[in-house]
Enzyme design. Sequence first.
Site, PDB file in Angstrom:
ATOM      1  N   MET A 237      39.634  30.262  39.438  1.00 46.68           N
ATOM      2  CA  MET A 237      39.051  28.971  39.797  1.00 46.68           C
ATOM      3  C   MET A 237      37.696  28.831  39.112  1.00 46.68           C
ATOM      4  SD  MET A 237      39.889  28.841  43.877  1.00 46.68           S
ATOM      5  CE  MET A 237      39.436  30.543  44.146  1.00 46.68           C
TER       6      MET A 237
ATOM      7  N   VAL B 152      38.904  36.697  45.932  1.00 43.63           N
ATOM      8  CA  VAL B 152      37.988  37.536  45.163  1.00 43.63           C
ATOM      9  C   VAL B 152      36.772  36.716  44.739  1.00 43.63           C
ATOM     10  CG1 VAL B 152      37.727  39.035  43.151  1.00 43.63           C
ATOM     11  CG2 VAL B 152      39.957  38.855  44.289  1.00 43.63           C
TER      12      VAL B 152
ATOM     13  N   GLY C 248      32.499  29.869  41.544  1.00 42.81           N
ATOM     14  CA  GLY C 248      33.579  30.454  40.756  1.00 42.81           C
ATOM     15  C   GLY C 248      34.192  31.713  41.339  1.00 42.81           C
ATOM     16  N   SER C 249      35.508  31.854  41.266  1.00 41.45           N
ATOM     17  CA  SER C 249      36.189  32.976  41.899  1.00 41.45           C
ATOM     18  C   SER C 249      37.670  32.981  41.511  1.00 41.45           C
ATOM     19  CB  SER C 249      36.041  32.857  43.423  1.00 41.45           C
ATOM     20  OG  SER C 249      36.284  31.521  43.825  1.00 41.45           O
ATOM     21  N   ARG C 250      38.475  33.806  42.208  1.00 42.05           N
ATOM     22  CA  ARG C 250      39.906  33.830  41.923  1.00 42.05           C
ATOM     23  C   ARG C 250      40.696  34.224  43.160  1.00 42.05           C
ATOM     24  NH1 ARG C 250      41.101  38.716  37.713  1.00 42.05           N
ATOM     25  NH2 ARG C 250      42.963  39.382  38.807  1.00 42.05           N
TER      26      ARG C 250
END
Length: 217
Positions: free
Chosen positions: A98, A156, A186-188
């Site tokens: 993301m 995450v 921002g991340s995933r």
Amino acid sequence: MTIHKEGYKTILVAFIIAFAIIATCYFTIDNSIIRNSFYGVAAVLFIVIVNFFRSPERICKQINNAVITPADGEVVVIEEVDEPEYFKSKCKQVSIFMSPFNVHVNWFPVSGEVLYSKHHSGRFMGAYLPKSSTENERTSVVIKTDDGKEILVRQVAGAMARRIVCYAEEGMKAEQGAQMGFIKFGSRLDLYLPLDADIKVKIGDKVTGTQTTVAFI
């Protein structure tokens, strides 16, 4: 546009800062070009932060045995891996990155019982890096579907993310498409699926939370 509840405090702080910048410039800077430039920067930053916390209303078409996308973003990993935290065996991993411009709401990818929910402190390296799944700040959630299949969803944190919010609690009933949490900036999201899962996405695909089918299990 609906604003997610996790953004209320941040947006208020951003508004106060933007207002302070504008007020200070108004009273201290005589040059209209410089003053208007500061106005523009403050306004753009405020709009970006508000946009980050948007929370779209989406209808999830629940499909038997389907795993829906738990987040907006881009598919960056599809591979067989050893999952060391819960399954301690090989799984199929699908990871969605993301960017700061994506919606950062996270949704339950399947319906079922939450068997496991655990937060881990960690580093804040770039979420696109493979090691981020096991070394970054993260929360792992395991859901058992009604037909006995178990999947793991891992939120995450990335280099910019400093807070993971997870609503999943052990023993609760998860509903596919309901909000599971939120990651600030921002991340995933990592999905760990059974080895026989039929993956329906490929690396590089742009996916939409609750709307894109990742796999059938």
